[in-house]
Design a protein around this motif. Structure first.
Motif, PDB file in Angstrom:
ATOM      1  N   PRO A 137      30.259 -42.823  98.664  1.00 32.93           N
ATOM      2  CA  PRO A 137      31.662 -42.664  99.049  1.00 32.93           C
ATOM      3  C   PRO A 137      32.566 -43.503  98.139  1.00 32.93           C
ATOM      4  CG  PRO A 137      30.368 -43.698 100.825  1.00 32.93           C
ATOM      5  CD  PRO A 137      29.432 -43.419  99.705  1.00 32.93           C
ATOM      6  N   LEU A 138      33.670 -42.901  97.711  1.00 33.23           N
ATOM      7  CA  LEU A 138      34.593 -43.563  96.790  1.00 33.23           C
ATOM      8  C   LEU A 138      35.967 -43.712  97.434  1.00 33.23           C
ATOM      9  CD1 LEU A 138      33.692 -41.540  93.561  1.00 33.23           C
ATOM     10  CD2 LEU A 138      32.771 -43.750  94.273  1.00 33.23           C
ATOM     11  N   LEU A 139      36.625 -44.813  97.165  1.00 36.23           N
ATOM     12  CA  LEU A 139      37.976 -45.048  97.675  1.00 36.23           C
ATOM     13  C   LEU A 139      39.000 -44.618  96.626  1.00 36.23           C
ATOM     14  CD1 LEU A 139      37.526 -48.542  99.386  1.00 36.23           C
ATOM     15  CD2 LEU A 139      37.588 -46.283 100.459  1.00 36.23           C
ATOM     16  N   PRO A 140      40.140 -44.064  97.058  1.00 39.00           N
ATOM     17  CA  PRO A 140      41.127 -43.534  96.105  1.00 39.00           C
ATOM     18  C   PRO A 140      41.620 -44.553  95.076  1.00 39.00           C
ATOM     19  CG  PRO A 140      41.658 -42.842  98.344  1.00 39.00           C
ATOM     20  CD  PRO A 140      40.528 -43.821  98.449  1.00 39.00           C
ATOM     21  N   HIS A 141      41.762 -45.826  95.481  1.00 38.21           N
ATOM     22  CA  HIS A 141      42.308 -46.803  94.534  1.00 38.21           C
ATOM     23  C   HIS A 141      41.278 -47.252  93.476  1.00 38.21           C
ATOM     24  CE1 HIS A 141      40.755 -49.197  97.955  1.00 38.21           C
ATOM     25  NE2 HIS A 141      40.448 -50.104  97.046  1.00 38.21           N
ATOM     26  N   TRP A 142      40.073 -46.724  93.527  1.00 39.02           N
ATOM     27  CA  TRP A 142      39.072 -46.986  92.498  1.00 39.02           C
ATOM     28  C   TRP A 142      39.202 -46.020  91.314  1.00 39.02           C
ATOM     29  CZ3 TRP A 142      34.035 -47.320  95.929  1.00 39.02           C
ATOM     30  CH2 TRP A 142      34.121 -48.450  96.754  1.00 39.02           C
ATOM     31  N   GLN A 143      40.047 -45.042  91.441  1.00 42.52           N
ATOM     32  CA  GLN A 143      40.109 -43.947  90.478  1.00 42.52           C
ATOM     33  C   GLN A 143      40.160 -44.412  89.022  1.00 42.52           C
ATOM     34  OE1 GLN A 143      43.325 -41.119  91.042  1.00 42.52           O
ATOM     35  NE2 GLN A 143      43.202 -40.409  88.936  1.00 42.52           N
ATOM     36  N   HIS A 144      41.139 -45.225  88.670  1.00 44.96           N
ATOM     37  CA  HIS A 144      41.346 -45.566  87.260  1.00 44.96           C
ATOM     38  C   HIS A 144      40.186 -46.375  86.686  1.00 44.96           C
ATOM     39  CE1 HIS A 144      45.253 -43.770  87.511  1.00 44.96           C
ATOM     40  NE2 HIS A 144      45.575 -44.555  88.538  1.00 44.96           N
ATOM     41  N   ARG A 145      39.657 -47.313  87.471  1.00 43.41           N
ATOM     42  CA  ARG A 145      38.557 -48.159  86.991  1.00 43.41           C
ATOM     43  C   ARG A 145      37.295 -47.330  86.769  1.00 43.41           C
ATOM     44  NH1 ARG A 145      35.806 -50.942  84.292  1.00 43.41           N
ATOM     45  NH2 ARG A 145      34.754 -52.861  84.887  1.00 43.41           N
ATOM     46  N   ILE A 146      36.952 -46.481  87.726  1.00 40.69           N
ATOM     47  CA  ILE A 146      35.722 -45.689  87.616  1.00 40.69           C
ATOM     48  C   ILE A 146      35.854 -44.615  86.538  1.00 40.69           C
ATOM     49  CG2 ILE A 146      34.227 -44.065  88.838  1.00 40.69           C
ATOM     50  CD1 ILE A 146      34.704 -45.731  91.365  1.00 40.69           C
ATOM     51  N   ALA A 147      36.996 -43.928  86.513  1.00 45.17           N
ATOM     52  CA  ALA A 147      37.198 -42.881  85.504  1.00 45.17           C
ATOM     53  C   ALA A 147      37.152 -43.471  84.097  1.00 45.17           C
ATOM     54  CB  ALA A 147      38.518 -42.164  85.747  1.00 45.17           C
ATOM     55  N   ALA A 148      37.765 -44.649  83.911  1.00 41.59           N
ATOM     56  CA  ALA A 148      37.742 -45.292  82.590  1.00 41.59           C
ATOM     57  C   ALA A 148      36.323 -45.661  82.189  1.00 41.59           C
ATOM     58  CB  ALA A 148      38.637 -46.526  82.602  1.00 41.59           C
ATOM     59  N   LEU A 149      35.548 -46.151  83.142  1.00 42.21           N
ATOM     60  CA  LEU A 149      34.168 -46.539  82.867  1.00 42.21           C
ATOM     61  C   LEU A 149      33.314 -45.325  82.496  1.00 42.21           C
ATOM     62  CD1 LEU A 149      32.492 -49.124  82.832  1.00 42.21           C
ATOM     63  CD2 LEU A 149      31.849 -48.658  85.191  1.00 42.21           C
ATOM     64  N   LEU A 150      33.477 -44.231  83.238  1.00 38.77           N
ATOM     65  CA  LEU A 150      32.725 -43.009  82.938  1.00 38.77           C
ATOM     66  C   LEU A 150      33.123 -42.435  81.582  1.00 38.77           C
ATOM     67  CD1 LEU A 150      32.599 -41.212  86.412  1.00 38.77           C
ATOM     68  CD2 LEU A 150      30.754 -42.432  85.247  1.00 38.77           C
ATOM     69  N   GLU A 151      34.403 -42.552  81.265  1.00 45.32           N
ATOM     70  CA  GLU A 151      34.860 -42.044  79.973  1.00 45.32           C
ATOM     71  C   GLU A 151      34.264 -42.875  78.827  1.00 45.32           C
ATOM     72  OE1 GLU A 151      38.729 -39.767  78.337  1.00 45.32           O
ATOM     73  OE2 GLU A 151      38.880 -40.925  80.192  1.00 45.32           O
ATOM     74  N   GLU A 152      34.180 -44.184  79.021  1.00 43.14           N
ATOM     75  CA  GLU A 152      33.561 -45.058  78.014  1.00 43.14           C
ATOM     76  C   GLU A 152      32.104 -44.668  77.780  1.00 43.14           C
ATOM     77  OE1 GLU A 152      33.856 -49.148  79.216  1.00 43.14           O
ATOM     78  OE2 GLU A 152      36.049 -49.062  79.317  1.00 43.14           O
ATOM     79  N   GLN A 153      31.431 -44.243  78.831  1.00 41.89           N
ATOM     80  CA  GLN A 153      30.013 -43.860  78.727  1.00 41.89           C
ATOM     81  C   GLN A 153      29.827 -42.427  78.217  1.00 41.89           C
ATOM     82  OE1 GLN A 153      28.223 -44.512  82.574  1.00 41.89           O
ATOM     83  NE2 GLN A 153      28.351 -46.747  82.410  1.00 41.89           N
ATOM     84  N   GLY A 154      30.934 -41.721  77.967  1.00 42.43           N
ATOM     85  CA  GLY A 154      30.849 -40.344  77.486  1.00 42.43           C
ATOM     86  C   GLY A 154      30.557 -39.345  78.582  1.00 42.43           C
ATOM     87  N   CYS A 155      30.752 -39.740  79.827  1.00 46.73           N
ATOM     88  CA  CYS A 155      30.485 -38.855  80.969  1.00 46.73           C
ATOM     89  C   CYS A 155      31.669 -37.950  81.295  1.00 46.73           C
ATOM     90  CB  CYS A 155      30.122 -39.680  82.200  1.00 46.73           C
ATOM     91  SG  CYS A 155      28.581 -40.600  81.997  1.00 46.73           S
ATOM     92  N   ILE A 156      32.815 -38.215  80.708  1.00 49.77           N
ATOM     93  CA  ILE A 156      33.991 -37.361  80.881  1.00 49.77           C
ATOM     94  C   ILE A 156      34.445 -36.919  79.502  1.00 49.77           C
ATOM     95  CG2 ILE A 156      36.375 -37.209  81.686  1.00 49.77           C
ATOM     96  CD1 ILE A 156      35.734 -39.397  83.718  1.00 49.77           C
TER      97      ILE A 156
END
Length: 198
Positions: A137-156
């Protein structure tokens, strides 16, 4: 701007080609031309089936332009409708799309986002996709931190309107989202070190 297809004189106002594969196309034409095109799309090559589909700008003589031609045309679904025009009478509109564009793969935790409005918030759609694919389960205010991390890993991977050797995008914007296998551990680690707060 409308593009013309290399086959059956259809017109296209949006298409997405990724790694030489047709992912999406919005096509317009007369009913007979559309039906003939659909038959050629599903027929084997030895029976006159299409082996590639080019999108060319008005006035171009090249049927198969270098950056706007798809050579992989399998796994496509369609949605069709008809509409009346003042100058051309009744026309048929077809959305051709790869099945993976509309159906997330929950086994591989992979999904696509495709938006026909290039001004729409792609980040919001990507976050909704991450939230749906996640087993955690993810909380809405985690969006920017998690999305940035996934993008760094090439997952987005994001695809904005442009023509290139990797992807040709016209009239749409898209993103591919892949949730890594260690996503649960990643979230746990971020919570433990205080990078994410409940």
């Amino acid at each position: 701007m409308l593009y013309q297809t290399s086959s059956h004189d259809l017109f296209c106002d949006a298409f997405f080609i990724c790694n030489n594969r047709l992912m999406f196309a919005s096509l317009h034409g007369r009913d007979a031309g559309v039906l003939s095109f659909m038959a050629a799309l599903t027929a084997p090559p030895e029976q006159g089936g299409l082996t590639k589909l080019g999108f060319r700008q008005h006035g171009s003589d090249r049927l198969y332009p270098e950056l706007s031609t798809a050579a992989v045309l399998y796994g496509l679904s369609k949605r069709m409708t008809k509409y009346m025009t003042h100058n051309f009478g009744m026309l048929t509109h077809v959305f051709l799309y790869s099945n993976e564009i509309v159906e997330p793969n929950r086994d591989t935790k992979t999904a696509w986002v495709l938006q026909t409005d290039c001004a729409a918030d792609l980040d919001k759609a990507v976050w909704n996709c991450i939230d749906q694919l996640s087993d955690v389960p993810l909380l809405p205010h985690w969006q920017h931190r998690i999305a940035a991390l996934l993008e760094e890993q090439g997952c987005i991977r994001r695809f904005f309107p442009s023509l290139s050797t990797d992807a040709s995008v016209v009239g749409v914007q898209a993103a591919q989202v892949v949730i890594p296998e260690d996503f649960g551990e990643l979230i746990t680690g971020l919570l433990r070190n205080g990078s994410l707060r409940a």
